[in-house]
Scaffold this motif. Structure first.
Motif, PDB file in Angstrom:
ATOM      1  N   ILE A  98       0.830  -1.201   0.000  1.00 30.76           N
ATOM      2  CA  ILE A  98       0.000   0.000   0.000  1.00 30.76           C
ATOM      3  C   ILE A  98       0.867   1.254   0.000  1.00 30.76           C
ATOM      4  N   LEU A  99       1.915   1.253   0.811  1.00 29.44           N
ATOM      5  CA  LEU A  99       2.818   2.402   0.866  1.00 29.44           C
ATOM      6  C   LEU A  99       3.518   2.614  -0.466  1.00 29.44           C
ATOM      7  N   ARG A 100       3.901   1.532  -1.121  1.00 29.78           N
ATOM      8  CA  ARG A 100       4.561   1.655  -2.424  1.00 29.78           C
ATOM      9  C   ARG A 100       3.617   2.251  -3.458  1.00 29.78           C
ATOM     10  N   ASP A 101       2.346   1.828  -3.451  1.00 33.54           N
ATOM     11  CA  ASP A 101       1.380   2.386  -4.394  1.00 33.54           C
ATOM     12  C   ASP A 101       1.163   3.875  -4.141  1.00 33.54           C
ATOM     13  N   ARG A 102       1.119   4.278  -2.862  1.00 35.79           N
ATOM     14  CA  ARG A 102       0.947   5.690  -2.549  1.00 35.79           C
ATOM     15  C   ARG A 102       2.127   6.527  -3.029  1.00 35.79           C
ATOM     16  N   LEU A 103       3.342   5.989  -2.855  1.00 35.18           N
ATOM     17  CA  LEU A 103       4.522   6.718  -3.321  1.00 35.18           C
ATOM     18  C   LEU A 103       4.517   6.877  -4.837  1.00 35.18           C
ATOM     19  N   ARG A 104       4.099   5.824  -5.528  1.00 33.23           N
ATOM     20  CA  ARG A 104       4.001   5.939  -6.986  1.00 33.23           C
ATOM     21  C   ARG A 104       2.984   7.000  -7.397  1.00 33.23           C
ATOM     22  N   HIS A 105       1.866   7.041  -6.679  1.00 33.77           N
ATOM     23  CA  HIS A 105       0.842   8.035  -6.991  1.00 33.77           C
ATOM     24  C   HIS A 105       1.353   9.455  -6.751  1.00 33.77           C
ATOM     25  N   LEU A 106       2.109   9.629  -5.647  1.00 34.88           N
ATOM     26  CA  LEU A 106       2.660  10.948  -5.372  1.00 34.88           C
ATOM     27  C   LEU A 106       3.701  11.357  -6.411  1.00 34.88           C
ATOM     28  N   LYS A 107       4.482  10.406  -6.889  1.00 31.69           N
ATOM     29  CA  LYS A 107       5.476  10.716  -7.906  1.00 31.69           C
ATOM     30  C   LYS A 107       4.816  11.168  -9.210  1.00 31.69           C
ATOM     31  N   LYS A 108       3.684  10.522  -9.512  1.00 30.39           N
ATOM     32  CA  LYS A 108       2.973  10.933 -10.725  1.00 30.39           C
ATOM     33  C   LYS A 108       2.450  12.355 -10.609  1.00 30.39           C
ATOM     34  N   LYS A 109       2.000  12.732  -9.391  1.00 29.18           N
ATOM     35  CA  LYS A 109       1.528  14.092  -9.194  1.00 29.18           C
ATOM     36  C   LYS A 109       2.659  15.112  -9.279  1.00 29.18           C
ATOM     37  N   ASP A 110       3.845  14.720  -8.847  1.00 30.52           N
ATOM     38  CA  ASP A 110       4.973  15.653  -8.820  1.00 30.52           C
ATOM     39  C   ASP A 110       5.655  15.820 -10.166  1.00 30.52           C
ATOM     40  N   ARG A 111       5.319  15.023 -11.154  1.00 27.44           N
ATOM     41  CA  ARG A 111       5.999  15.132 -12.446  1.00 27.44           C
ATOM     42  C   ARG A 111       5.799  16.476 -13.133  1.00 27.44           C
ATOM     43  N   PRO A 112       4.596  17.081 -13.147  1.00 26.88           N
ATOM     44  CA  PRO A 112       4.477  18.415 -13.776  1.00 26.88           C
ATOM     45  C   PRO A 112       5.354  19.456 -13.123  1.00 26.88           C
TER      46      PRO A 112
END
Length: 312
Positions: A98-112
């Motif tokens: 679950i923590l890994r999925d959340r980190l991936r989601h946050l990374k996607k948000k930070d790309r812009p």
């Protein structure tokens, strides 16, 4: 009214008696109900198996470790499992996922935002990049270098005597050596006082008492049954013979159920082991309290404190 008061007092008395009875039963169980342990292991060319169990209060509390199957540590109270390391591993793996999925989601948000940071530098009206900050940093570095060179020239022109700095270093070195000598002398004096304390008659009597009580505790916790059939070899004939010699010295204490066969030709360890015993809390409590209340121990601690106070 007095009837109500007497009834309340009788209920309180009954509750206190029940609490005292439970406390007495718990203390009695801790002191006189032994902790039973058993260890079984088997080593073959294909696999290694271990099984260790600890039970208390006629099996009401059990702790077990097994390897390789299921390879877990479990604890049971009555018939209910209160701890299982395999379930803990599964839950930790799920939480990690679950923590890994959340980190991936946050990374996607930070790309812009990262893309905005990687944009080219702004340009002024003439079409060239604004380099004023870089030029300002270069001027600051040049000024700092010139100030450092001026400081060096001023130091060289003072005309200080080099021998003064050399004598200062010698004095500091002498002070350091004297300090180290004083520290070594203090440690040596402490060791000398401690050695004198160990040679006193009271200290020797205390050591004999400690050894006697440790032997009692060892006899209480040692395995009551040992069964083993082992085939071992260290890969070297001399070390194999030395190890087998140690076994020969211990064989009278191990009993007839332990059979060890040496192999002088190869490095090997195979066989099975079954060890079981029990630990009684009363023996540990009696010897521990007896040692703490011993007058020789109090006198030894008093002499040790006095020696430390004299040194300080």
């Amino acid at each position: 009214m007095w009837d109500v008061i007497l009834t309340i007092l009788s209920v309180i008395g009954i509750l206190l008696l029940l609490l005292l009875g439970l406390l007495f039963a718990a203390v009695f169980a801790m002191l006189f109900c032994p902790v039973v342990y058993r260890f079984r292991g088997e080593k073959t060319p294909g696999a290694t198996r271990l099984d260790a169990r600890i039970s208390w209060l006629f099996g009401l509390l059990q702790i077990r470790y097994s390897y390789p199957e299921p390879g877990s540590l479990t604890a049971k109270l009555l018939w209910k499992t209160v701890f299982d390391s395999s379930k803990q591993k599964e839950s930790s793996a799920e939480s990690f996922g679950i923590l890994r999925d959340r980190l991936r989601h946050l990374k996607k948000k930070d790309r812009p935002e990262e893309q905005d940071q990687n944009l080219p530098a702004k340009k002024d009206a003439s079409g060239q990049e604004d380099r004023e900050p870089a030029a300002e940093e270069a001027r600051t570095e040049q000024k700092a270098g010139s100030d450092a060179r001026d400081g060096e020239f001023e130091t060289a022109d003072t005309g200080e005597d080099p021998s003064a700095g050399f004598l200062g270093k010698i004095s500091r070195l002498k002070y350091t050596i004297q300090k180290i000598y004083d520290k070594i002398k203090s440690i040596w004096n402490q060791l000398s006082r401690f050695a004198e304390l160990l040679q006193e008659e009271n200290t020797r009597a205390l050591w004999d008492e400690v050894k006697r009580r440790l032997i009692r505790v060892f006899r209480s916790v040692r395995p009551r049954r040992i069964r083993a059939e082992l085939l071992f070899g260290t890969g070297s004939p001399d070390t194999t013979g030395l190890t087998f010699g140690f076994y020969g010295m211990l064989s009278p204490f191990l009993g007839e159920n332990v059979c060890v066969t040496p192999d002088f030709t190869q490095k090997i360890l195979e066989g099975n082991v079954d060890i079981s015993g029990r630990i009684t809390g009363f023996v540990l409590f009696r010897n521990g309290v007896g040692l703490l209340l011993d007058r020789k121990l109090h006198l030894f601690l008093k002499r040790l404190k006095s020696a430390a106070a004299q040194q300080s």
